[in-house]
Design a protein around this motif. Structure first.
Motif, mmCIF file in Angstrom:
data_model
loop_
_atom_site.group_PDB
_atom_site.id
_atom_site.type_symbol
_atom_site.label_atom_id
_atom_site.label_comp_id
_atom_site.label_asym_id
_atom_site.label_seq_id
_atom_site.Cartn_x
_atom_site.Cartn_y
_atom_site.Cartn_z
ATOM 1 N N SER A 33 -131.782 -1.003 -3.173
ATOM 2 C CA SER A 33 -133.188 -0.704 -3.444
ATOM 3 C C SER A 33 -134.122 -1.634 -2.690
ATOM 4 O O SER A 33 -135.225 -1.229 -2.305
ATOM 5 C CB SER A 33 -133.462 -0.803 -4.955
ATOM 6 O OG SER A 33 -132.681 0.134 -5.661
ATOM 7 N N ALA A 34 -133.696 -2.872 -2.476
ATOM 8 C CA ALA A 34 -134.532 -3.806 -1.726
ATOM 9 C C ALA A 34 -134.732 -3.337 -0.288
ATOM 10 O O ALA A 34 -135.816 -3.505 0.292
ATOM 11 C CB ALA A 34 -133.901 -5.201 -1.745
ATOM 12 N N HIS A 37 -135.695 1.122 -0.857
ATOM 13 C CA HIS A 37 -136.641 1.501 -1.902
ATOM 14 C C HIS A 37 -136.120 2.695 -2.715
ATOM 15 O O HIS A 37 -134.982 2.670 -3.160
ATOM 16 C CB HIS A 37 -138.015 1.783 -1.288
ATOM 17 C CG HIS A 37 -138.616 0.590 -0.623
ATOM 18 N ND1 HIS A 37 -139.867 0.589 -0.029
ATOM 19 C CD2 HIS A 37 -138.142 -0.673 -0.446
ATOM 20 C CE1 HIS A 37 -140.140 -0.597 0.476
ATOM 21 N NE2 HIS A 37 -139.102 -1.374 0.242
ATOM 22 N N GLN A 38 -136.927 3.735 -2.904
ATOM 23 C CA GLN A 38 -136.474 4.867 -3.704
ATOM 24 C C GLN A 38 -135.388 5.681 -3.005
ATOM 25 O O GLN A 38 -134.765 6.563 -3.619
ATOM 26 C CB GLN A 38 -137.648 5.789 -4.078
ATOM 27 C CG GLN A 38 -138.232 6.583 -2.937
ATOM 28 C CD GLN A 38 -139.306 5.816 -2.186
ATOM 29 O OE1 GLN A 38 -139.458 4.602 -2.380
ATOM 30 N NE2 GLN A 38 -140.060 6.514 -1.350
ATOM 31 N N ARG A 171 -139.597 9.447 -10.073
ATOM 32 C CA ARG A 171 -139.425 8.168 -9.390
ATOM 33 C C ARG A 171 -138.652 8.313 -8.084
ATOM 34 O O ARG A 171 -138.553 7.351 -7.320
ATOM 35 C CB ARG A 171 -138.707 7.189 -10.315
ATOM 36 C CG ARG A 171 -139.625 6.650 -11.405
ATOM 37 C CD ARG A 171 -138.899 5.772 -12.371
ATOM 38 N NE ARG A 171 -139.847 5.062 -13.227
ATOM 39 C CZ ARG A 171 -139.573 4.549 -14.414
ATOM 40 N NH1 ARG A 171 -138.335 4.676 -14.891
ATOM 41 N NH2 ARG A 171 -140.484 3.925 -15.120
ATOM 42 N N TRP A 242 -137.410 1.865 -8.368
ATOM 43 C CA TRP A 242 -136.805 1.096 -7.275
ATOM 44 C C TRP A 242 -137.312 -0.330 -7.216
ATOM 45 O O TRP A 242 -136.575 -1.255 -6.870
ATOM 46 C CB TRP A 242 -137.035 1.799 -5.936
ATOM 47 C CG TRP A 242 -138.441 1.678 -5.405
ATOM 48 C CD1 TRP A 242 -139.454 2.577 -5.511
ATOM 49 C CD2 TRP A 242 -138.981 0.564 -4.661
ATOM 50 N NE1 TRP A 242 -140.604 2.119 -4.904
ATOM 51 C CE2 TRP A 242 -140.329 0.871 -4.362
ATOM 52 C CE3 TRP A 242 -138.468 -0.655 -4.221
ATOM 53 C CZ2 TRP A 242 -141.176 0.021 -3.664
ATOM 54 C CZ3 TRP A 242 -139.301 -1.517 -3.514
ATOM 55 C CH2 TRP A 242 -140.640 -1.180 -3.241
ATOM 56 N N ASP A 243 -138.603 -0.544 -7.548
ATOM 57 C CA ASP A 243 -139.174 -1.882 -7.449
ATOM 58 C C ASP A 243 -138.558 -2.828 -8.468
ATOM 59 O O ASP A 243 -138.217 -3.976 -8.151
ATOM 60 C CB ASP A 243 -140.693 -1.831 -7.601
ATOM 61 C CG ASP A 243 -141.132 -1.070 -8.843
ATOM 62 O OD1 ASP A 243 -140.301 -0.324 -9.401
ATOM 63 O OD2 ASP A 243 -142.289 -1.216 -9.253
ATOM 64 N N ARG A 247 -135.973 -6.103 -7.682
ATOM 65 C CA ARG A 247 -136.340 -7.466 -8.081
ATOM 66 C C ARG A 247 -135.249 -8.160 -8.879
ATOM 67 O O ARG A 247 -135.165 -9.383 -8.882
ATOM 68 C CB ARG A 247 -137.632 -7.457 -8.915
ATOM 69 C CG ARG A 247 -138.884 -7.165 -8.136
ATOM 70 C CD ARG A 247 -140.121 -7.580 -8.925
ATOM 71 N NE ARG A 247 -140.147 -6.981 -10.250
ATOM 72 C CZ ARG A 247 -140.725 -5.821 -10.533
ATOM 73 N NH1 ARG A 247 -141.304 -5.134 -9.560
ATOM 74 N NH2 ARG A 247 -140.733 -5.361 -11.760
#
Length: 366
Positions: A33-34, A37-38, A171, A242-243, A247
């Protein structure tokens, strides 16, 4: 040789499946995801597809020397001295994988479950059961895998089933918003963990008691593990976003905290902990056992058992040297480990396969 230990094809497939999930399902979604992302689920799908091709390469090489381990046919292909150098490189690679997995255990427990406990205590306690498993041998490890796999699959099924009400499909879009380069870069994470690490199984591939369909079984088990990794990654994105997934170092553990059904079924993250502890145990014990067998073959000895305690001590020390802290691990897993794993896990066996076609298969293999 593997001290004449034999396992069935079914047991081998179970070990491959458990190995593929160990450390992967709890770490890789965050890295994917980093980068993507989505579209992290697309990176996962791409990495799994390439991973299947890597396993096919391993099968092609191993089937040319069905009665020999990787280290044995390295010497057949390249000669004694150059082959011995390749064997040492693979041994060190397996040892590094084992040290990384052990460090993952320590980081997870001291970060999420027991923050006041010294990581050295966690490593020592986990190493004790790893030493016990390696000492009992491959056959016992394989039978234990048969016992634990149904429980792992049950926990995964319950986790996925309970998370369905939490899914938010909105999402996922916009799909392919991120660059193709980022998706490919992300796919290297799931390719390097676990597929390029599965070269470890070339050390126990000869222990399968039948040559019938064992290559197909290897590929099938790797694909099944990939589907579970893909599902967990997709769930992290559509449930957590995803954010949030990017993280957190252990997003799939946080994922289970989202389960709330009827006001009484909640906080069942213990399911993820069970899945992870069981699968990572098998990943670590397979790596540790393979490193012992590799050392035995490099030195030309009859048994690996005298090396269990010294190797465990080396592994204990190495686990603190592979990376300084959990914050650095994210950069290590995404930027440092993939090219290293590509070199050993892809280019090395590919080179051996090419050279093996240029030279006749040795009579020692017959």
């Amino acid at each position: 040789m593997l001290e004449k230990e034999k396992i069935s094809l079914r047991q081998f497939k179970i070990l491959v499946l458990l190995f593929s999930l160990g450390s992967t399902i709890i770490i890789v979604p965050s890295v994917l995801s980093a980068f993507a992302h989505q579209d992290g689920w697309l990176s996962a799908a791409l990495g799994i597809t390439i991973g299947g091709a890597v396993i096919s390469l391993y099968v092609k090489l191993a089937n040319r020397y069905p009665n020999q381990s990787f280290m044995a046919y390295s010497e057949l292909i390249l000669g004694k001295w150059l082959g011995k150098c390749i064997s040492i490189i693979l041994y060190l690679y397996i040892l590094i994988i084992a040290s990384l997995v052990l460090r993952n255990v320590g980081d997870f427990i001291t970060t999420i479950i027991m923050p006041e406990t010294p990581i050295q205590v966690i490593h020592f306690a986990f190493l004790l059961i790893i030493m016990l498993g390696a000492g009992l041998g491959l056959e016992v490890i394989a039978r234990a895998g048969e016992v634990f796999l149904p429980w792992v699959l049950l926990c995964i099924g319950v986790l996925v089933g309970f998370l369905i009400p939490q899914i938010k499909v909105e999402r996922l879009p916009p799909i392919l918003e991120i660059s193709t380069k980022a998706i490919i870069h992300g796919s290297l994470s799931v390719l390097s963990i676990p597929y390029l690490e599965m070269i470890v199984f070339l050390m126990i591939y000869p222990a399968i008691h039948t040559n019938l369909k064992k290559g197909k079984g290897f590929i099938q088990a790797g694909f099944m593990g990939g589907m579970i990794i893909f599902s967990i990654t997709l769930l992290c994105i559509v449930v957590l976003g995803w954010d949030f997934t990017a993280r957190h170092t252990f997003p799939s553990y946080t994922l289970a905290k989202k389960i709330h059904i009827g006001g009484f079924i909640q906080r069942i993250e213990v399911l993820v902990a069970i899945i992870w502890f069981v699968t990572i145990y098998f990943k670590l014990v397979i790596c540790f056992y393979s490193s012992l067998v590799g050392l035995q073959q490099i030195l030309g000895l009859r048994t690996y058992r005298p090396f269990i305690v010294p190797s465990a001590l080396i592994l204990f020390a190495l686990s603190f040297l592979v990376y300084p802290n959990i914050i650095y691990f994210r950069d290590f897993a995404s930027n440092i480990w993939p090219p290293f794993a590509l070199t050993i896990g892809l280019f090395l066996p590919l080179g051996l396969l090419i050279v093996s076609f240029l030279r006749p298969v040795s009579r020692l293999n017959k």
